[in-house]
Design an enzyme around this catalytic site. Structure first.
Site, PDB file in Angstrom:
ATOM      1  N   LYS A  96       0.828  -1.224   0.000  1.00 14.35           N
ATOM      2  CA  LYS A  96       0.000   0.000   0.000  1.00 14.35           C
ATOM      3  C   LYS A  96       0.857   1.267   0.000  1.00 14.35           C
ATOM      4  O   LYS A  96       0.595   2.222   0.732  1.00 14.35           O
ATOM      5  CB  LYS A  96      -0.963   0.006   1.185  1.00 14.35           C
ATOM      6  N   ARG A  97       1.866   1.288  -0.857  1.00 18.10           N
ATOM      7  CA  ARG A  97       2.736   2.450  -0.923  1.00 18.10           C
ATOM      8  C   ARG A  97       2.059   3.609  -1.656  1.00 18.10           C
ATOM      9  O   ARG A  97       1.266   3.406  -2.581  1.00 18.10           O
ATOM     10  CB  ARG A  97       4.046   2.101  -1.627  1.00 18.10           C
TER      11      ARG A  97
END
Length: 272
Positions: A96-97
């Site tokens: 989930k960057r």
């Protein structure tokens, strides 16, 4: 170079659509009779990989559960990625960057460039610094035949305050889905840029078909069912990767293979 979407499409039709999470929660380590340390982590992760990776299309480790052990935990994650890919599974790293500019590019280089020790087939990413902030990740993924799954409609209770907020006539989530649809336009048999949409959301009023893969966490132990997948996604259900971790891992080391095969048999109807 074969695109990520084409590789995923072929493997799902060969093995089934189940996405197997390998998330070593501390409580699961205890349930397996393992210590909550790097040795326990390694035993857990590699046992799960050896059972699941030869029979599912996609394996999804959650990076945080490895990072909590520091560099030695990340080393285990690197080994897990290698074992899974050697067994023929695609590895979707749940990280989930989301960032901007050179930092976004650095994340892309870390996970999507084949020269990186942590290179995987796809990652999850957050668009909530503005969709354009993901451009380095999407461009890098496409250059190397990799994929990106973008958060759109998540199942956590806090999600709607941002994702269902309206801008003009559309919700924020609808704008994200529109951008994904545009990126995947004309792709055959499937685009490379996917959406993350929870398997337990309401889903009414949203156009789900993006001509790309849809990761649907929440299937299984969190309450999502095959009926929910049909209800939420409609015709787009054929592109859904229902994801479960606890439902599989709770079967214990000796029950993983049977549990994965059972779920894939149930989910094959999604493929039409």
């Amino acid at each position: 170079m074969t695109s990520f979407g084409a590789r995923l499409h072929a493997l799902v039709h060969e093995r089934g659509p189940l996405c197997a999470g390998i998330d070593p929660h501390a409580s699961l380590l205890v349930d397996w009779g393992l210590s909550d340390d790097v040795a326990g982590l390694e035993r857990f992760a590699l046992t799960a990989a050896e059972a699941l990776a030869p029979r599912v299309a996609v394996v999804k480790p959650q990076s945080a559960f490895y990072e909590r052990f520091g560099s030695r935990g990340v080393a285990v994650l690197e080994r897990l990625v290698t074992v899974c890919r050697d067994a023929g599974a695609l590895v979707l790293l749940d990280v989930k960057r989301g960032d901007i500019g050179s930092t976004s590019q650095a994340y892309a280089d870390a996970y999507l460039d084949p020269s990186s020790p942590l290179a995987v087939d796809a990652i999850t990413a957050s668009p909530y610094l503005g969709f354009g902030s993901l451009t380095p990740m999407i461009d890098t993924a496409r250059r190397h035949g990799r994929g990106v799954f973008v958060l759109a409609l998540t199942s956590n209770k806090e999600g709607p305050e941002v994702q269902e907020a309206r801008t003009g006539d559309a919700t924020v989530a609808d704008l994200v889905l529109d951008r994904l649809r545009a990126l995947n336009e004309g792709a055959e048999p499937l685009g490379d840029v996917g959406a993350v949409i929870g398997a337990t959301i309401d889903g009414d009023g949203h156009r789900m078909d993006i001509n790309g893969p849809i990761l649907a966490p929440g299937y299984g132990a969190q309450g999502g069912t095959v009926a929910d997948l049909h209800r939420i996604f409609g015709a787009a259900a054929r592109h859904v990767l229902p994801s479960t971790s606890r439902e599989l891992l709770g079967a214990g080391p000796d029950g993983l293979a049977e549990a994965a095969d059972r779920h894939n048999a149930q989910l094959r109807e999604l493929l039409g």
